[in-house]
Design a protein around this motif. Structure first.
Motif, PDB file in Angstrom:
ATOM      1  N   ALA B  56       0.710  -1.403  -0.133  1.00 24.85           N
ATOM      2  CA  ALA B  56       0.062   0.047   0.080  1.00 24.85           C
ATOM      3  C   ALA B  56       0.939   1.260  -0.010  1.00 24.85           C
ATOM      4  O   ALA B  56       0.755   2.278  -0.713  1.00 24.85           O
ATOM      5  CB  ALA B  56      -0.905   0.070   1.221  1.00 24.85           C
ATOM      6  N   GLY B  59       1.864   1.837  -3.500  1.00 23.92           N
ATOM      7  CA  GLY B  59       0.955   2.175  -4.271  1.00 23.92           C
ATOM      8  C   GLY B  59       0.967   0.888  -5.195  1.00 23.92           C
ATOM      9  O   GLY B  59       0.475   0.984  -6.412  1.00 23.92           O
ATOM     10  N   PHE B  80      -0.529   9.485  -1.258  1.00 27.41           N
ATOM     11  CA  PHE B  80      -1.760   9.322  -1.768  1.00 27.41           C
ATOM     12  C   PHE B  80      -2.608  10.487  -2.400  1.00 27.41           C
ATOM     13  O   PHE B  80      -3.159  10.189  -3.298  1.00 27.41           O
ATOM     14  CB  PHE B  80      -2.797   8.750  -0.712  1.00 27.41           C
ATOM     15  CG  PHE B  80      -2.503   7.404  -0.299  1.00 27.41           C
ATOM     16  CD1 PHE B  80      -1.457   6.735  -0.611  1.00 27.41           C
ATOM     17  CD2 PHE B  80      -3.364   6.687   0.803  1.00 27.41           C
ATOM     18  CE1 PHE B  80      -0.924   5.426  -0.354  1.00 27.41           C
ATOM     19  CE2 PHE B  80      -2.799   5.626   1.369  1.00 27.41           C
ATOM     20  CZ  PHE B  80      -1.768   4.750   0.888  1.00 27.41           C
ATOM     21  N   ASP B  84       0.414  11.577  -9.695  1.00 26.69           N
ATOM     22  CA  ASP B  84       1.009  10.598 -10.309  1.00 26.69           C
ATOM     23  C   ASP B  84       2.430  10.716 -10.627  1.00 26.69           C
ATOM     24  O   ASP B  84       3.259   9.739 -10.432  1.00 26.69           O
ATOM     25  CB  ASP B  84       0.187   9.840 -11.539  1.00 26.69           C
ATOM     26  CG  ASP B  84       0.412   8.256 -11.623  1.00 26.69           C
ATOM     27  OD1 ASP B  84       0.740   7.821 -10.634  1.00 26.69           O
ATOM     28  OD2 ASP B  84       0.614   7.981 -12.752  1.00 26.69           O
ATOM     29  N   ARG B  87       4.748  11.279  -7.687  1.00 31.63           N
ATOM     30  CA  ARG B  87       5.102  10.132  -6.910  1.00 31.63           C
ATOM     31  C   ARG B  87       5.834   9.025  -7.733  1.00 31.63           C
ATOM     32  O   ARG B  87       7.067   8.333  -7.120  1.00 31.63           O
ATOM     33  CB  ARG B  87       3.641   9.303  -6.775  1.00 31.63           C
ATOM     34  CG  ARG B  87       3.562   8.233  -5.611  1.00 31.63           C
ATOM     35  CD  ARG B  87       2.317   7.569  -5.481  1.00 31.63           C
ATOM     36  NE  ARG B  87       1.376   7.486  -6.242  1.00 31.63           N
ATOM     37  CZ  ARG B  87       0.282   7.855  -6.604  1.00 31.63           C
ATOM     38  NH1 ARG B  87      -0.408   8.823  -5.618  1.00 31.63           N
ATOM     39  NH2 ARG B  87      -0.541   7.731  -7.468  1.00 31.63           N
TER      40      ARG B  87
END
Lengths: 305, 545
Positions: B56, B59, B80, B84, B87
């Motif tokens: 998690a 991701g 979170f 994108d 990340r």
């Protein structure tokens, strides 16, 4: 790698030899050729002369030896109806089929990879559902029906495309379009399934953990692995196309090997028929060698084992 | 002393998966923080949610179906809610991950050099620079002859080397945090020790933080400074390594720690009659010699432990005993008769007398057969043992013996957990009232507490039914507690054999000493001492795979 290809090559060569034997004896099993070529009321002398001139009076073993020797020199005898060596007729028709098959396969493969990959990225999405439905329909549609409907719509009603023959680019649209139905449907399904498998593989997780983006994951990591499965099915489909797109060539009057084969059967022109069968067999044999090479290029595990 | 600013904060993380009956919550309200340069171990058994937590954070869970709540922050920024692209910029560069099974986690169709350079290339390094860096890294993690091996593919490396490649890949851009999900579980103990040492050294060099997910308390004791114990998706205990191991607060932690130290052996000295005798047994596969010259005797009621790493020949030896592979030399006698030269009746007797339990309880039971069918199948083959109308009753008795109930008879294997399936396999093995059971890694796939239960059951059955076991395992701790006699194998040879207690307390062979030194113990202080000792014994082996 060479050993792998060599081993598979030898196996295919053996299969080819078996086929040579089979073709020869199956042709003999259809009956005495003399009965087919001479009129019903031919005299015994005429028959003997015909048999002697074609070598049918020799023992079967001798005939088989002669046939094999001929095959080695690509000499299958003369066509009884075209008045030229059978091999010439076949060599004239074969490239035409190859072109048709090549264009069809190339287009199907590219489209299948794009559609299949996109469907696999999000399984069960709207795009995936629509794509799956259409490809199942296209893989199962009978080609003679599709061909006739296509002629009815595009050539007869709309008058956009020529009904048959080859020459202008417009002549290619319908035969290629119809021929693509099955391989495109099938390959899209295979690409989709293989890609779903590849994208769920642990190495894709690794790629994501490296920071790889969507296109790198699909095309660099997923597709390369999925291609191992796709290549096998694509080769199989290509072989079917080379084998003579008999129905499509007949419907569209395409002067390829499928068309020639049908004619030869109808006219009982055994020399041409044998040449056709062996030529396509050889092409399929060659195709398989190509697939093996492609496979060993793509999969390093095959290369070293 | 002030708290250092946390590197990673997992803030009330919950993960749910849709299940047939509503939602299955794999992780519930878990909060963990990791400081820069800290080494944290998350300990738990399968299903505890430790791997889901790690995935998690990265991701890597498929969402949907996974539903993730809570937040994970890296240097204060929420992973979170960040775009994108941002990340992805962190993955591989600031946070890297190493997985359990390096074979499946490396892409099979690309050379390892390429796979290491890929991380650098994704994050914008020039090709020549990336190549140079990859070579440097692979050399640093101990891949020999790097220049030549850069172009080799994952399948051409050993398991340990593959994990080294994974580590090189993770270390490529000197991340601040390395998440390692059971990185040594698939490896042999001596290789495991090398990998743990490598991780420790890399951490000292680069000052990165480590989040180690493991089920092995010994591994945690070896590498961590702080531990978090998870059970069924929740944190049950958290604290400094020494405190948790020395004075566990939660009963579950205490249970985990005692499961590893309990003694099972009921050594019965004295000479019982020999049941199975192996005399100079050798096994070949083609020209490859898998087993050389094994001579050993198994007596009634005795447990013979065979220890070795992968490729040591222990399973080949089991195949020879089970008549699955004919030995190329020597002979095996069951009650004094050569088992490869039996008459028809004796043959039947042998197959009844010697049964087997295998490693994977998930694949060794036919999924389409009910438990009753599984257990009664031997009676179908040996007609005279039991009339058909008594099958159900006897099967129920056997289930009772292994701790299951009669109502389980009509269920299918899929309805049971791993430990329960292994109990079913034991019940099946008992159906013909054997004298010897060959257990080939029979508990290796099970969690610690379940392992302890199955071992207790086997020990209990031994005492009640006078069974003898040939117990094959790579786990030394287990063999040490369970076996009467032990055989240490390496590359087909028996390097040491004798009474278990003596072999373990006074090992004579160098290899046995290495094995014992490599096997981590769940005691931080002892483990630290052992590590220093192990560095001495392993120093010449550090470049080996």
């Amino acid at each position: 790698m060479n050993r792998f290809v060599l081993k598979h090559g030898t196996q295919s060569l053996f299969a080819l030899l078996c086929l040579l034997v089979l073709v020869f004896f199956l042709a003999r099993l259809t009956g005495d050729p003399t009965d087919l070529y001479l009129p019903m009321d031919a005299s015994i002398e005429q028959r003997a002369e015909f048999a002697a001139s074609h070598g049918f009076d020799d023992p079967v073993v001798v005939q088989f030896g002669r046939y094999l020797a001929g095959v080695m020199r690509f000499d299958f005898g003369d066509s009884l109806f075209q008045g030229r060596p059978a091999i010439d007729a076949v060599l004239a028709a074969f490239p035409v089929t190859l072109k048709l098959a090549g264009v069809t396969m190339a287009l199907s493969l590219v489209l299948a990879i794009v559609i299949g990959s996109l469907a696999a990225w999000r399984p069960r999405s709207i795009f995936d559902r629509v794509a799956s439905m259409l490809t199942i329909a296209s893989a199962s549609a009978p080609d003679f029906w599709v061909a006739i409907v296509a002629i009815l719509v595009f050539a007869v009603s709309l008058g956009w495309l020529p009904t048959s023959g080859m020459g202008s680019p417009a002549h290619w649209i319908m035969p290629v379009g119809v021929l693509m139905f099955r391989p495109l449907g099938l390959l899209t399904q295979v690409v989709r399934a293989a890609m779903i498998g590849a994208l769920a593989a642990p190495y894709v997780k690794t790629a994501r953990a490296k920071g790889a983006g969507k296109s790198r994951i699909i095309f660099v990591h997923g597709l390369r692995n999925a291609m191992l499965t796709v290549i096998t099915v694509a080769g199989d489909q290509a072989a079917t196309l080379i084998n003579g797109a008999v129905v499509v060539e007949t419907v569209f009057g395409w002067p390829g090997i499928g068309n020639l084969m049908i004619q030869a059967i109808q006219q009982r022109d055994f020399a041409v028929l044998q040449a056709c069968i062996l030529m396509t067999a050889f092409a399929i044999f060659f195709m398989n060698v190509l697939i093996d090479i492609a496979y060993s290029r793509l999969d390093p595990r095959v290369r070293t084992s | 002393m002030h708290e250092p600013k946390p590197l990673l904060e997992i803030d009330r993380l919950s993960v749910d998966f849709p299940a047939p009956d509503g939602l299955f919550s794999a992780v519930r309200d878990v909060s963990i923080t990791i400081a820069p340069s800290e080494a944290l171990a998350i300990i738990g058994e399968s299903g505890s949610g430790k791997s889901v937590t790690a995935n998690a954070v990265m991701g890597l869970l498929d969402a949907p179906p996974a539903r993730v709540h809570g937040d994970v922050r890296f240097e204060g920024r929420s992973l979170f809610s960040m775009p994108d692209r941002q990340r992805r910029d962190l993955w591989g560069r600031r946070i890297a991950m190493v997985f359990q099974d390096p074979l499946t986690h490396l892409n099979p169709v690309y050379p390892v050099g390429w796979q290491v350079t890929e991380v650098c290339r994704i994050h914008g390094m020039a090709r020549t620079e990336a190549d140079r860096r990859a070579m440097e890294l692979l050399d640093r993690v101990g891949i020999p002859d790097v220049r030549r091996r850069m172009g080799d593919f994952p399948h051409e490396f050993s398991g340990g080397q593959r994990q080294r490649v994974m580590i090189a890949m993770a270390m490529a851009l000197s991340p601040d945090l390395l998440i390692a999900d059971e990185p040594t579980t698939a490896l042999d103990v001596t290789v495991q020790a090398q990998i743990l040492d490598l991780l420790r050294d890399l951490r000292t060099e680069s000052g990165m933080a480590l989040m180690m997910i493991t089920h092995d308390l010994g591994v945690a004791a070896d590498i961590a400074e702080r531990v978090v114990v998870m059970r069924r998706g929740e944190i049950v205990e958290e604290g400094a390594l020494d405190r948790v191991f020395a004075a566990p607060v939660h009963p579950y932690t205490r249970q985990l720690l005692t499961d590893r130290s309990e003694e099972y052996r009921s050594a019965r000295p004295g000479v019982a009659p020999a049941v199975l005798e192996l005399d100079r047994v050798g096994v070949h596969y083609g020209t490859f010699e898998a087993v050389r010259d094994v001579t050993v005797t198994l007596r009634k009621g005795e447990i013979l432990g065979i220890v070795g790493e992968s490729g040591s020949g222990k399973s080949s030896l089991a195949s020879a005993i089970l008549k699955l592979r004919r030995p190329s030399s020597g002979n095996i006698r069951f009650h004094g008769r050569d088992i490869y030269a039996l008459g028809r009746e004796e043959e039947t007797g042998f197959h009844r007398g010697v049964q087997a339990i295998f490693q994977d309880p998930f694949s060794s039971l036919n999924p389409r057969m009910t438990v009753l069918k599984v257990i009664s199948e031997p009676w179908l083959l040996h007609r005279d043992v039991l009339p058909r109308d008594r099958w159900r009753g006897r099967a129920a008795e056997l289930l009772d013996m292994v701790g299951l109930t009669e109502s389980d008879l009509d269920k299918y294997p899929a309805e049971f957990s791993g430990g329960q399936r292994q109990r079913i396999a034991i019940a099946r093995a008992l159906a013909l009232e054997p004298e010897v059971i060959v257990c080939d890694e029979a508990v290796s796939a099970l969690d610690m507490t379940v392992q302890a239960q199955v071992i207790t059951l086997l020990a209990d059955l031994r005492t009640r039914l006078g069974l003898s076991y040939v117990f094959i395992a790579h786990d030394l701790t287990l063999i040490r507690k369970f076996a009467d006699h032990v055989l240490v194998m390496k590359a087909g040879d028996v390097v040491e054999q004798g009474v278990a207690e003596e072999v373990f307390s006074r090992p004579s062979a160098l290899y046995t000493r290495q094995l014992i030194a490599s096997s981590p113990v769940p005691d931080p202080r002892r483990q630290a001492e052992r590590r220093t000792a192990r560095r001495r014994t392993l120093v010449h082996a550090s470049t080996a795979p």
